[in-house]
Design a protein around this motif. Structure first.
Motif, mmCIF file in Angstrom:
data_model
loop_
_atom_site.group_PDB
_atom_site.id
_atom_site.type_symbol
_atom_site.label_atom_id
_atom_site.label_comp_id
_atom_site.label_asym_id
_atom_site.label_seq_id
_atom_site.Cartn_x
_atom_site.Cartn_y
_atom_site.Cartn_z
ATOM 1 N N VAL A 202 -77.710 -13.414 61.427
ATOM 2 C CA VAL A 202 -77.544 -13.024 62.836
ATOM 3 C C VAL A 202 -76.355 -12.082 62.926
ATOM 4 C CG1 VAL A 202 -78.542 -15.133 63.805
ATOM 5 C CG2 VAL A 202 -76.084 -15.042 63.321
ATOM 6 N N VAL A 203 -76.347 -11.227 63.946
ATOM 7 C CA VAL A 203 -75.257 -10.285 64.164
ATOM 8 C C VAL A 203 -74.392 -10.784 65.313
ATOM 9 C CG1 VAL A 203 -74.637 -7.942 64.861
ATOM 10 C CG2 VAL A 203 -76.550 -8.325 63.291
ATOM 11 N N THR A 204 -73.083 -10.846 65.069
ATOM 12 C CA THR A 204 -72.107 -11.192 66.103
ATOM 13 C C THR A 204 -71.147 -10.018 66.274
ATOM 14 O OG1 THR A 204 -70.542 -12.166 64.539
ATOM 15 C CG2 THR A 204 -72.262 -13.626 65.422
ATOM 16 N N TYR A 205 -70.243 -10.115 67.261
ATOM 17 C CA TYR A 205 -69.301 -9.031 67.520
ATOM 18 C C TYR A 205 -67.893 -9.576 67.641
ATOM 19 C CZ TYR A 205 -73.519 -6.391 68.544
ATOM 20 O OH TYR A 205 -74.743 -5.793 68.449
ATOM 21 N N ASP A 206 -66.920 -8.827 67.054
ATOM 22 C CA ASP A 206 -65.526 -9.230 67.180
ATOM 23 C C ASP A 206 -64.948 -8.658 68.473
ATOM 24 O OD1 ASP A 206 -64.879 -6.559 66.755
ATOM 25 O OD2 ASP A 206 -64.187 -6.848 64.702
ATOM 26 N N SER A 207 -63.639 -8.806 68.688
ATOM 27 C CA SER A 207 -63.015 -8.411 69.953
ATOM 28 C C SER A 207 -63.028 -6.901 70.180
ATOM 29 C CB SER A 207 -61.569 -8.919 69.996
ATOM 30 O OG SER A 207 -61.532 -10.327 69.947
ATOM 31 N N LEU A 208 -63.158 -6.121 69.118
ATOM 32 C CA LEU A 208 -63.211 -4.666 69.253
ATOM 33 C C LEU A 208 -64.626 -4.138 69.306
ATOM 34 C CD1 LEU A 208 -60.352 -3.640 66.783
ATOM 35 C CD2 LEU A 208 -60.235 -4.002 69.262
ATOM 36 N N GLY A 209 -65.595 -5.041 69.246
ATOM 37 C CA GLY A 209 -66.992 -4.625 69.289
ATOM 38 C C GLY A 209 -67.578 -4.307 67.936
ATOM 39 N N ASN A 210 -66.846 -4.625 66.855
ATOM 40 C CA ASN A 210 -67.409 -4.421 65.522
ATOM 41 C C ASN A 210 -68.479 -5.468 65.246
ATOM 42 O OD1 ASN A 210 -65.606 -2.260 64.568
ATOM 43 N ND2 ASN A 210 -64.019 -3.833 64.653
ATOM 44 N N ALA A 211 -69.587 -5.027 64.659
ATOM 45 C CA ALA A 211 -70.650 -5.962 64.311
ATOM 46 C C ALA A 211 -70.258 -6.764 63.071
ATOM 47 C CB ALA A 211 -71.946 -5.211 64.048
ATOM 48 N N VAL A 212 -70.409 -8.072 63.142
ATOM 49 C CA VAL A 212 -70.127 -8.966 62.020
ATOM 50 C C VAL A 212 -71.421 -9.724 61.711
ATOM 51 C CG1 VAL A 212 -68.756 -10.887 61.156
ATOM 52 C CG2 VAL A 212 -67.706 -9.211 62.706
ATOM 53 N N GLN A 213 -72.026 -9.413 60.562
ATOM 54 C CA GLN A 213 -73.276 -10.085 60.192
ATOM 55 C C GLN A 213 -72.958 -11.417 59.530
ATOM 56 O OE1 GLN A 213 -76.295 -7.754 58.140
ATOM 57 N NE2 GLN A 213 -76.904 -9.543 56.913
ATOM 58 N N VAL A 214 -73.593 -12.453 60.040
ATOM 59 C CA VAL A 214 -73.399 -13.798 59.499
ATOM 60 C C VAL A 214 -74.682 -14.218 58.791
ATOM 61 C CG1 VAL A 214 -72.962 -16.214 60.042
ATOM 62 C CG2 VAL A 214 -71.757 -14.414 61.305
ATOM 63 N N ASP A 215 -74.549 -14.569 57.500
ATOM 64 C CA ASP A 215 -75.685 -15.050 56.714
ATOM 65 C C ASP A 215 -75.741 -16.572 56.813
ATOM 66 O OD1 ASP A 215 -76.121 -12.431 55.945
ATOM 67 O OD2 ASP A 215 -75.017 -12.629 54.064
ATOM 68 N N LEU A 216 -76.894 -17.097 57.229
ATOM 69 C CA LEU A 216 -77.075 -18.541 57.370
ATOM 70 C C LEU A 216 -77.977 -19.052 56.252
ATOM 71 C CD1 LEU A 216 -77.695 -18.843 61.229
ATOM 72 C CD2 LEU A 216 -75.573 -19.332 59.994
ATOM 73 N N TYR A 217 -77.549 -20.103 55.574
ATOM 74 C CA TYR A 217 -78.322 -20.696 54.481
ATOM 75 C C TYR A 217 -78.734 -22.122 54.873
ATOM 76 C CZ TYR A 217 -76.858 -16.781 51.609
ATOM 77 O OH TYR A 217 -76.661 -15.512 51.104
ATOM 78 N N TYR A 218 -80.035 -22.392 54.739
ATOM 79 C CA TYR A 218 -80.584 -23.723 55.003
ATOM 80 C C TYR A 218 -80.945 -24.353 53.655
ATOM 81 C CZ TYR A 218 -81.231 -22.241 59.897
ATOM 82 O OH TYR A 218 -81.048 -21.799 61.180
ATOM 83 N N THR A 219 -80.354 -25.503 53.367
ATOM 84 C CA THR A 219 -80.586 -26.167 52.087
ATOM 85 C C THR A 219 -81.065 -27.595 52.326
ATOM 86 O OG1 THR A 219 -78.766 -24.884 51.118
ATOM 87 C CG2 THR A 219 -79.575 -26.790 49.862
ATOM 88 N N LYS A 220 -82.236 -27.913 51.773
ATOM 89 C CA LYS A 220 -82.747 -29.285 51.896
ATOM 90 C C LYS A 220 -82.059 -30.141 50.844
ATOM 91 C CE LYS A 220 -86.986 -32.012 52.332
ATOM 92 N NZ LYS A 220 -88.466 -31.982 52.362
ATOM 93 N N THR A 221 -81.242 -31.091 51.294
ATOM 94 C CA THR A 221 -80.478 -31.918 50.366
ATOM 95 C C THR A 221 -81.101 -33.297 50.149
ATOM 96 O OG1 THR A 221 -79.089 -32.665 52.199
ATOM 97 C CG2 THR A 221 -78.317 -30.762 50.930
ATOM 98 N N ALA A 222 -82.007 -33.701 51.038
ATOM 99 C CA ALA A 222 -82.708 -34.986 50.924
ATOM 100 C C ALA A 222 -83.876 -34.952 51.895
ATOM 101 C CB ALA A 222 -81.782 -36.160 51.229
ATOM 102 N N ASP A 223 -84.709 -35.967 51.818
ATOM 103 C CA ASP A 223 -85.818 -36.023 52.763
ATOM 104 C C ASP A 223 -85.275 -36.022 54.192
ATOM 105 O OD1 ASP A 223 -87.625 -36.079 50.729
ATOM 106 O OD2 ASP A 223 -87.930 -38.270 50.782
ATOM 107 N N ASN A 224 -85.798 -35.080 55.013
ATOM 108 C CA ASN A 224 -85.454 -34.970 56.431
ATOM 109 C C ASN A 224 -83.980 -34.624 56.682
ATOM 110 O OD1 ASN A 224 -88.137 -35.864 57.208
ATOM 111 N ND2 ASN A 224 -87.465 -37.915 56.592
ATOM 112 N N THR A 225 -83.300 -34.148 55.653
ATOM 113 C CA THR A 225 -81.893 -33.771 55.810
ATOM 114 C C THR A 225 -81.671 -32.368 55.239
ATOM 115 O OG1 THR A 225 -81.184 -36.077 55.641
ATOM 116 C CG2 THR A 225 -79.504 -34.393 55.329
#
Length: 428
Positions: A202-225
């Protein structure tokens, strides 16, 4: 009836009809005046006591009233700052001396200072959105001149967002994990050890309006978790665009999503969001409460994060609730002001003043201040003006009637004058 009383009575009748004709003249001359409210003159008799067979003529009183509460027709214009009230209520305005009045004349234009001023020179008042929009219901405290222009660039840092995703319940759990979060806290691990199930950004913005891309990782560590971890994409490997990152996870504590196996939705005990400190910006809280775990491939159905890059103002819009918003070139909006509305218990008893405005009076009652669309206030329509509520045909009919009555009274006066001459000539 004395001849002098006869003359006085007919004279009062002529004066009363003259008042009515003056009102009609005013109404006709202002039949095209924006927001003008017509006046009318009614009559009441003044009876003197009569004794025996002698009748004492009285006179007539002229009483002026105003149809201020009567709605005028709305017509369309091409100006975004032309405003019409549909329903009850008044604009709150001030003159050059700071005195406050009420008006229905919404022919506002932007003056040299950016304030909205109508054709009579009154400045529109409202509440600044930066100071809060809570109206002071029993007075005009907190009102400021409304401006419909803004200059310069606008950048807003991100503070919140939402990610709607489904993660595949059929995915295999990482049984001997070095998850993305582990590699940030375990220097002994290597990038080759990192295992995760899915990723998105997802893309977020800092106080000066610079785009900061955030990489999100989803890891299955156990059943239903599942574990959710965030990394700054600017720290990613230039070769892989992913691991190894030059710095660890952005979130300060582990985020674990726990699902109810029966519904595929988050269990009440699960984390519902992830908070990410943005370099040079604010903490962004991403809402993950709508994440589901169904037997379907991973996918993000929608994601929205607030904030914006620097952008210029392309236009200003005015809503039916009176909110004045700046519209930026990138499509984002920002509330600037909200127009104040006022009403009184008896609007027809307000005192008209020059400039098609009204002053408060004891007979009108206590003023109540609010916003368009609330508490029985009308709505504000941009690109429209309220026309005069004067019906010219009715005024012309009344004028003919008053002309006849004035002429009849003058004949009575003339007759009394002739009789007075007869009386005087008796001396001869």
């Amino acid at each position: 009836m004395s001849l002098q009383g006869m003359m006085r009575t007919s004279s009062s009748g002529m004066n009363a009809q003259a008042s009515r004709l003056s009102s009609i003249s005013d109404n006709i001359s202002n039949s095209s005046t924006t927001g003008y409210k017509g006046s009318s003159v009614s009559f009441s008799d003044l009876v003197l006591s009569s004794t025996g067979g002698s009748y004492a003529s009285g006179s007539v009183n002229a009483i002026t009233s105003y149809s201020i509460s009567e709605q005028g027709a709305l017509t369309s214009t091409t100006s975004a700052t032309d405003l019409a009230i549909k329903g009850s209520g008044f604009f709150v305005v001030k003159d050059s001396g700071g005195s406050i009045f009420l008006t229905r004349d919404g022919s506002f234009k932007v003056d040299s200072s950016g304030e909205l001023v109508n054709s009579s020179g009154f400045t529109l008042l409202g509440y600044s959105s930066t100071d809060g929009s809570a109206a002071i219901v029993n007075g005009f405290s907190g009102l400021v001149p409304v401006k419909a222009t803004q200059s310069g660039l606008q950048a807003t840092p991100s503070t919140s967002g939402i990610v709607n995703a489904n993660i595949d319940s059929r995915a295999t759990a990482v049984t001997t994990p070095v998850t993305p979060r582990d590699i940030g806290s375990n220097p002994a691990s290597t990038v080759d050890d990192v295992k995760y199930t899915n990723s998105t950004s997802v893309v977020t913005y800092d106080s000066l309006g610079n785009a900061v891309q955030v990489d999100l990782y989803y890891t299955k560590t156990a059943d239903n978790t599942w574990q959710v971890t965030a990394f700054n994409h600017a720290d990613a490997s230039s070769t892989s665009g992913s691991f190894p990152y030059s710095s660890g996870p952005m979130e300060t504590s582990a985020v674990n999503l726990v699902f109810d196996p029966a519904t595929g939705k988050l269990d009440p005990s699960s984390d519902k969001s992830i908070t990410i400190p943005i370099p040079g910006g604010e903490n962004v809280t991403l809402d993950l409460s709508t994440t589901t775990q169904f037997a379907y491939k991973f996918g993000v159905s929608s994601a929205k994060v607030d904030g914006n890059a620097p952008s210029t103002i392309s236009s200003v819009s005015i809503g039916q609730d009176g909110k004045i918003s700046a519209v930026y070139a990138n499509g984002t909006t920002k509330d600037l002001y909200q127009i104040a509305m006022a009403k009184v218990q008896s609007p027809d008893n307000l005192t008209p003043v020059s400039g098609n405005a009204f002053a408060l009076s004891d007979a009108a009652g206590t003023v109540v201040v609010g916003f368009a669309g609330d508490s029985n206030f009308g709505t504000i329509n941009a690109y429209q003006l309220e026309q005069s509520n004067v019906d010219v045909a009715t005024q012309l009919t009344d004028m003919i009637e008053s002309q006849r009555s004035y002429t009849a009274n003058s004949k009575v006066f003339q007759t009394a004058s002739d009789l007075m001459d007869v009386l005087v000539n008796l001396k001869r």
